[in-house]
Structures are given as C-alpha cells and as structure tokens.
Design an enzyme around this catalytic site. Structure first.
Site, PDB file in Angstrom:
ATOM      1  N   CYS A   2       0.969  -1.046  -0.035  1.00 18.31           N
ATOM      2  CA  CYS A   2      -0.042   0.161   0.027  1.00 18.31           C
ATOM      3  C   CYS A   2       0.904   1.219   0.006  1.00 18.31           C
ATOM      4  CB  CYS A   2      -0.854  -0.059   1.271  1.00 18.31           C
ATOM      5  SG  CYS A   2      -1.717  -1.411   1.581  1.00 18.31           S
ATOM      6  N   ARG A  27       3.628   0.937  -6.601  1.00 22.01           N
ATOM      7  CA  ARG A  27       3.886   0.040  -5.600  1.00 22.01           C
ATOM      8  C   ARG A  27       2.763  -1.074  -6.140  1.00 22.01           C
ATOM      9  NH1 ARG A  27       6.548   1.902  -0.976  1.00 22.01           N
ATOM     10  NH2 ARG A  27       5.160   1.010   0.544  1.00 22.01           N
ATOM     11  N   TRP A  76      -2.993  -2.116  -1.611  1.00 21.54           N
ATOM     12  CA  TRP A  76      -2.955  -3.616  -2.307  1.00 21.54           C
ATOM     13  C   TRP A  76      -3.485  -4.450  -1.239  1.00 21.54           C
ATOM     14  CZ3 TRP A  76      -0.506  -5.969  -6.479  1.00 21.54           C
ATOM     15  CH2 TRP A  76      -0.362  -7.428  -6.489  1.00 21.54           C
ATOM     16  N   ASN A 102      -0.283   0.714   6.103  1.00 16.54           N
ATOM     17  CA  ASN A 102       0.253  -0.134   5.069  1.00 16.54           C
ATOM     18  C   ASN A 102       0.902  -1.371   5.907  1.00 16.54           C
ATOM     19  OD1 ASN A 102       1.799  -1.513   3.316  1.00 16.54           O
ATOM     20  ND2 ASN A 102       3.496  -0.110   3.355  1.00 16.54           N
ATOM     21  N   GLY A 103       0.504  -2.700   5.785  1.00 14.14           N
ATOM     22  CA  GLY A 103       1.057  -3.649   6.586  1.00 14.14           C
ATOM     23  C   GLY A 103       0.022  -4.827   6.871  1.00 14.14           C
ATOM     24  N   GLU A 484      14.767 -23.388 -11.973  1.00 15.40           N
ATOM     25  CA  GLU A 484      14.319 -22.071 -11.816  1.00 15.40           C
ATOM     26  C   GLU A 484      15.596 -21.316 -11.807  1.00 15.40           C
ATOM     27  OE1 GLU A 484      11.936 -20.325 -11.531  1.00 15.40           O
ATOM     28  OE2 GLU A 484      12.598 -18.351 -10.738  1.00 15.40           O
ATOM     29  N   LYS A 488      15.594 -18.134 -14.774  1.00 16.06           N
ATOM     30  CA  LYS A 488      16.227 -16.637 -14.343  1.00 16.06           C
ATOM     31  C   LYS A 488      17.174 -16.376 -15.238  1.00 16.06           C
ATOM     32  CE  LYS A 488      13.248 -15.233 -11.738  1.00 16.06           C
ATOM     33  NZ  LYS A 488      12.324 -16.193 -12.440  1.00 16.06           N
ATOM     34  N   GLU A 491      15.631 -15.848 -18.942  1.00 16.65           N
ATOM     35  CA  GLU A 491      14.792 -14.697 -19.475  1.00 16.65           C
ATOM     36  C   GLU A 491      15.126 -13.358 -19.035  1.00 16.65           C
ATOM     37  OE1 GLU A 491      10.989 -14.534 -16.762  1.00 16.65           O
ATOM     38  OE2 GLU A 491      12.056 -15.554 -15.109  1.00 16.65           O
ATOM     39  N   HIS A 507      22.682 -39.056 -20.572  1.00 20.09           N
ATOM     40  CA  HIS A 507      21.992 -39.815 -21.626  1.00 20.09           C
ATOM     41  C   HIS A 507      21.780 -38.860 -22.947  1.00 20.09           C
ATOM     42  CE1 HIS A 507      20.989 -43.166 -18.856  1.00 20.09           C
ATOM     43  NE2 HIS A 507      21.009 -42.305 -18.148  1.00 20.09           N
ATOM     44  N   LYS A 606       4.676  -9.597 -17.562  1.00 17.70           N
ATOM     45  CA  LYS A 606       4.445 -10.088 -16.457  1.00 17.70           C
ATOM     46  C   LYS A 606       3.292 -10.781 -15.969  1.00 17.70           C
ATOM     47  CE  LYS A 606       5.660 -10.063 -12.058  1.00 17.70           C
ATOM     48  NZ  LYS A 606       6.593 -10.972 -11.837  1.00 17.70           N
TER      49      LYS A 606
HETATM   50  C1  AGP Z   1       9.011 -16.189 -14.113  1.00 21.46           C
HETATM   51  O1  AGP Z   1      10.097 -15.266 -13.848  1.00 21.46           O
HETATM   52  C2  AGP Z   1       8.067 -15.642 -15.308  1.00 21.46           C
HETATM   53  N1  AGP Z   1       7.962 -14.471 -14.981  1.00 21.46           N
HETATM   54  C3  AGP Z   1       7.042 -16.586 -15.594  1.00 21.46           C
HETATM   55  O2  AGP Z   1       7.788 -17.967 -15.929  1.00 21.46           O
HETATM   56  C4  AGP Z   1       6.072 -16.819 -14.500  1.00 21.46           C
HETATM   57  O3  AGP Z   1       6.529 -17.380 -13.491  1.00 21.46           O
HETATM   58  C5  AGP Z   1       4.991 -17.575 -15.192  1.00 21.46           C
HETATM   59  O4  AGP Z   1       4.509 -16.732 -16.383  1.00 21.46           O
HETATM   60  C6  AGP Z   1       3.655 -17.781 -14.291  1.00 21.46           C
HETATM   61  O5  AGP Z   1       3.017 -16.645 -14.032  1.00 21.46           O
HETATM   62  P1  AGP Z   1       1.836 -16.658 -12.676  1.00 21.46           P
HETATM   63  O6  AGP Z   1       2.842 -17.031 -11.411  1.00 21.46           O
HETATM   64  O7  AGP Z   1       1.552 -15.185 -12.606  1.00 21.46           O
HETATM   65  O8  AGP Z   1       0.997 -17.597 -12.946  1.00 21.46           O
END
Ligand code: AGP
Length: 611
Positions: A2, A27, A76, A102-103, A484, A488, A491, A507, A606
């Site tokens: 928030c 935010r 938020w 906020n919190g 993961e 990272k 991407e 393999h 996102k």
């Molecule tokens: C991860 O860094 C990416 N932004 C992407 O793989 C993301 O995790 C995936 O699109 C799932 O998004 P969500 O958690 O909002 O469903």
C-alpha cells in the site's frame, strides 16, 4: 504494498495527496482514497476502487475537496477483496478517528473479537478498520493521541505504518510504524508524510525516517517523534540525493534487485500468515484437517517459475507427508483430458492470478468437481476468486517481470502445506515437526545473510557475462532449483541455458559439454551429494567449468568445483529458498553487465493472460 501520503500546511491538501499517491502507483494497488479536513470540520472521506484516475475524477482532481490537512492511501489488498468499502481511509463509527495503514495486522481476528465485546461493529473485511477502531477505543480512554496510539499498537502483532487524524485535533496528523516504511518531509510551514520518498520529493529533499516503534505528531511545518513510552526522541533529518525514478526503486537500480531484497520480508509475512504459535494453521483458506486427510493425491498445475515451485512441492510433500503428488504444466494439463480422482486436490500456483493457462486448468479441474486450492499473490484475481480455497502469498506487488519474491513466498506457502499434510497423516514425529517449523522461521534471516554477501557473486558474474550457454544440473530438489536458476538466467540475460536432472545428463546432452562450458552444479541434498558430485566430475573431465552451489561445510566439492557458492545450513526440504538467491543474483548481474532491460525483458509480460 500500500501507499500512504499525508499533508498539513497552508495549501489545499487534496491535490497534494493525489499527486503524492500517483508517485506511489508503482507499488501496485487496486483502490485508493483520501480524507481531508477543513479546519476543525469533520473529515471528508472519498474512496474509489480501481485506478487512481477514478478517485481523481470523483474529486475533480482534488479541487472539490476543501481543507489543508489530509491523508491518502493506495491499497494493495491483503485482507478483503478490492472494493470501495475495503479501501482506506477507515473510520471509527463517530468519525473521531480516521486513518490509513500499510502492513499486516496478524492478530486482527483476536482484536476484532475484543472490540465486538465492547460494542464495536465493522463495515469492512479489513484488518485496518479493526486497527483504527483499536486506536479509537484507546483514544476514548486516554483522550491523548500519542498515548492512545502507543497503547493500541502494543496490542498489535504484525507490521504497520499508520497515518491517523483525530477529530478534535485539527491540522494535525499522527503516524506510527513497525516494519512498514514511513518518511516525513518538512519545508517552511508545511509537513508531508509518505510511505516512500517519491511521493514528497517534489516538495522537499529533507526527510525524517520514522523508526520502528516510534510515533510522530505532524503539525504545520513541525514534527515531534516519540517512542512507545511517549518520550520524545530526536531523529536526524536525511538529505535525499536520489532522483524520482531511483527513489521509486528504493535506491536500487532495478525493481528486480529491490524485490530480490524484499524476499526476507515476503517469506516472513507469508509464513506468519499460516503459522500461528508454532503450528501451521490453514484455517483462513477454509481447508480443514479433514479435507487434508481425505486428499489422497495432490495435483499441482502452474506455469514457469510457479511450476518450478510445484516441482519443489512434489519432493517436499511426498517425502514428508507420503502422499502422491502430480505436477503438470498448465498449458499441457488443460488439453490432456486430465484423469483426476474424486479424492484429489488440485492446487494452482500463480503470482498474478491471471495466467490464462493456469486459469483454464483451474476451470477444467472444477468442471470435474475436484476441490481446488489457489496459491496466489493478488487478492481478488481471477484464480483467487474462482478457486474453492485460496492461500495468499504476501509478497506484495511484484513489478519486475522475472519473479523472485513471489516465487519465494510460493515456496513458503508450499512448505506450510507440506507440514500440515504431514501432521494430519502422522508421517513425521512432533519433534521433527517442531524442528521444521523452527527451520522455516529461520529462512528470512538466512536469506538476508546471503544478500549481505553478494559482492562475490557480482565478481563471478562479471567473468561470465559473455557466455553463450550454461547448464544447471541437480538431483531431486536440486533439479527443481536448477530449473528456476536456468529460467532466471534465460529470461533476463538471454543466455541459452538448460536445466537437467544430473543423472540424465549422460543420456545425450553431455555431448554438448566442451572446454569452458559453464555448468552450475546444485548440490544441497545431502543424501544425493556423492551422486551429483560424480556427475560434476564427468562434466569436469570433459572440460566443463563448474560453479558448485552447496551447503556450508561440504568443502569436498572444491576438489571439482572451480567456483563454489555456499548457503547457510537448513533442513534439506527447504534449501531451495536459500539456493535460489545466488542464482537470481547471478542472472541479474549478467543481465545488467550486458546492458539489458532487467525489469522488462524482451518478448515477456508480467502476466501471460493469453494462451
Ligand atoms: C518467471 O520469472 C516468469 N515471470 C514466468 O515464468 C511466470 O512465473 C509464469 O508466467 C507464471 O506466472 P504466474 O505465477 O503469474 O501465473
């Protein structure tokens, strides 16, 4: 998180509040509101769901609201859906006290019950309304704001930043904080308050940061700060050198780095929402012990990093709770005519709560009458609303496309679920359960330890900024960590990378290893240590450059590893939460050294709301 703003001075407050809130939009929020006082008249409270523009339109950009003292808020949602009713400011029934927050007040239910016994009623679903009425209760008792606030916050557990006005204290604003940020600014006969510097940088660069467990009285051009014993304390003013853009990122160069550093808090807040008095308590999700006991199979469905969390959850839950766990990519699940059993529980993990594939998978499970649990970071999002049950991660809004703090918060939620399942199934001893809870509690500080020692990772990344390929290998949970770490790197730095089960490399893919190929060997699972080490030797003998990541003390790895990263000791089920931090940082540093747009990588969104 928030956003809070406040102003008392000689100008009209509303336009200043709206301008300040607009500087805090980064935010993330779902509703907003202001409360403005004209001299000693009752405060006028105006709230709106949605973007700040809606509130501005309701107030003619603040011109229609008269008064030189006021507070504002962008919400938020953490408790209660996004709505005008749940939006801040919140008020006592007689309008004696009006405030924003906020919190997260963790013991809000207990406080509400105590107030109800004293005749209080509630109009919203928020912890904030309860907190404001706790202040009101103490204000009626002590008739003095500082005393009332200090008495009230002593009863609260959790985090807070408050901005509060009292009807019989015109032109004054009171502030208090614990773990949520608050900053004060003064210029001439005007005083400003905000959650973050950007909201007031336009007016002043001389600010005071309120410390934890302090309360401030703001009057026109003056500030007095007190501790919880109501003793006045003196805080040194700080001169802000940042520009507005840097200030939005809290002084970090990118949102991603800011969010990497918010992970201790994201993990702590998420764990505290589901662990009460040393025991996992999922009651807020509506999932009962009986439902957990009846779940004979868990089916996790997610995408991207959320899917990688599912991989960790599978290993942890199957090992601790001894029930079968299936994991599916949502984009595969939705078209595979999935075979689900009536005693399955489908769990959809999603930061945004809007990912099209994950939402479709949820709907497919519901169409088969299977109970669903959403593990979601955005209150009121589609997956949150459509799941039968929701376990919210409390990471706050995540701005960078590459997820970090939400991923870590999802892990925390899954660990808690694993413990709850192990408890109802009686598959671990009470002693081990207690040990695991203690280990979970130690995660935030251990993450912080890693963050405090990141320079060495920056050096390593600078050596490898121009690599074309990288491999991540590991076994069991270390394989999930590899997935993961690889994502990272791909991407945000556009380096081609693959993650492999260490035992699978030979393999076929090992044919790609040649002199100088960078291979991250993830070795945090003690019982698999020797096996993975031998895989690293295979890679090394073919010229690979090994970056080993293991638990502190496993020094034998240095016989093979060219560069070794150690993580603090923690139960092997939870090592992902620590191992992922260096991998996030390495990906970040390589991306920055290549001059790439870390927060908004090419081709990515996102929230992937399309198939
Ligand atoms: C991860 O860094 C990416 N932004 C992407 O793989 C993301 O995790 C995936 O699109 C799932 O998004 P969500 O958690 O909002 O469903």
């Amino acid at each position: 998180m928030c956003g809070i703003v406040g102003y008392t001075g000689r100008k009209q407050a509303a336009p200043i509040l709206l301008e300040g809130l607009s500087r805090l939009e980064y935010r993330g929020y779902d509703s907003a509101g202001i409360a403005v006082r004209n001299a000693d008249e009752e405060p006028v409270v105006i709230k709106a769901k949605g973007r700040l523009k809606v509130l501005s339109e309701k107030t003619n950009n603040g011109e229609s609201v008269i008064g030189t003292c006021g507070i504002g808020h962008t919400r938020w949602a953490t408790h209660g859906e996004p709505s005008e009713t749940n939006a801040h400011p919140h008020v006592s029934d007689d309008m004696n006290v009006v405030g924003v927050h906020n919190g997260i007040i963790e013991n809000y239910r207990e406080l509400r019950e105590r107030l109800e016994k004293r005749g209080y009623t509630f109009y919203s679903e928020t912890d904030t309304e309860i907190a404001i009425k706790v202040v009101d209760f103490h204000y009626k008792k002590y008739k003095e704001p500082i005393k009332a606030i200090s008495s009230a916050v002593r009863q609260m557990r959790g985090s807070y930043a408050f901005a509060i006005m009292f009807k019989d204290r015109p032109e004054e604003i009171y502030a208090a904080r614990k773990d949520s940020p608050l900053v004060l600014g003064i210029r001439d006969d005007e005083t400003y308050l905000a959650s973050d510097v950007p909201a007031i940088l336009k007016y002043t660069r001389t600010v005071y940061y309120i410390n934890n467990d302090e309360i401030a009285r703001l009057t026109k051009g003056d500030v007095h700060i007190y501790n919880l014993d109501e003793e006045e304390v003196y805080e040194e003013p700080v001169q802000i050198e940042w520009d507005a853009d840097a200030a939005e990122k809290g002084g970090y160069e990118h949102f991603m780095m800011k969010e990497i550093h918010e992970q201790p808090k994201a993990v702590r807040d998420t764990l505290h929402s589901v662990i009460k008095d040393g025991k996992v308590d999922l009651s807020e999700t509506g999932i009962t012990d009986e439902m957990l006991k009846n779940a004979k199979e868990l089916v996790f469905v997610a995408c991207g990093s959320a899917y990688h969390v599912s991989m960790v959850a599978k290993y942890v839950i199957e090992d601790l709770a001894r029930i079968p766990v299936r994991i599916d990519l949502a984009s595969e699940f939705r078209y595979s005519r999935p075979l689900l059993k009536k005693d399955s529980l489908v769990i959809v993990i999603s930061q945004s709560g809007e990912t099209a594939d994950s939402l479709a998978a949820l709907r497919e499970a519901k169409s088969q009458g299977i109970p669903t649990l959403g593990i979601v970071n955005v209150v009121g999002s589609s997956i949150a609303r459509e799941s039968n049950h929701v376990l919210y991660t409390l990471a706050g809004p995540e701005i960078a496309v590459a997820t970090t703090k939400a991923y870590s918060a999802q892990l925390a939620a899954c660990y808690a679920l694993a413990l709850a399942l192990a408890k109802v199934n009686g598959t671990i001893t009470d002693e081990y359960y207690d040990t695991l809870v203690q280990d979970l509690d130690s995660l935030p500080e251990k993450i912080q330890t890693i963050l405090d020692d990141k320079e060495r990772l920056q050096w390593f990344s600078s050596q490898y900024a121009n690599i074309q390929d990288a491999f991540f290998i590991g076994r069991g949970i270390d394989y999930a960590i590899s997935m993961e770490g690889s994502l990272k790197l791909k991407e945000i730095s556009y380096v081609h990378s693959e993650a492999y089960a260490a035992g699978e490399l030979k393999h076929g893919t090992i044919s790609l290893i040649e002199n100088g190929t960078l291979v991250f060997g993830i070795v945090t699972q003690q019982h698999l240590y020797e096996k993975t080490l031998s895989n690293l030797v295979e890679v090394k003998s073919r010229g690979g450059y090994i970056c080993g990541l293991t638990n502190y003390g496993n020094f034998k790895i240095e016989e093979t590893s060219d560069f070794t990263i150690y993580i603090p000791p923690v139960d092997s089920h939870f090592t992902t939460s620590l191992a992922v931090i260096p991998l996030q940082l390495i990906a970040y540093y390589i991306s920055v050294s290549k001059g790439l747009d870390v927060d908004k990588p090419r081709n990515l969104a996102k929230s992937v709301t399309v198939e």
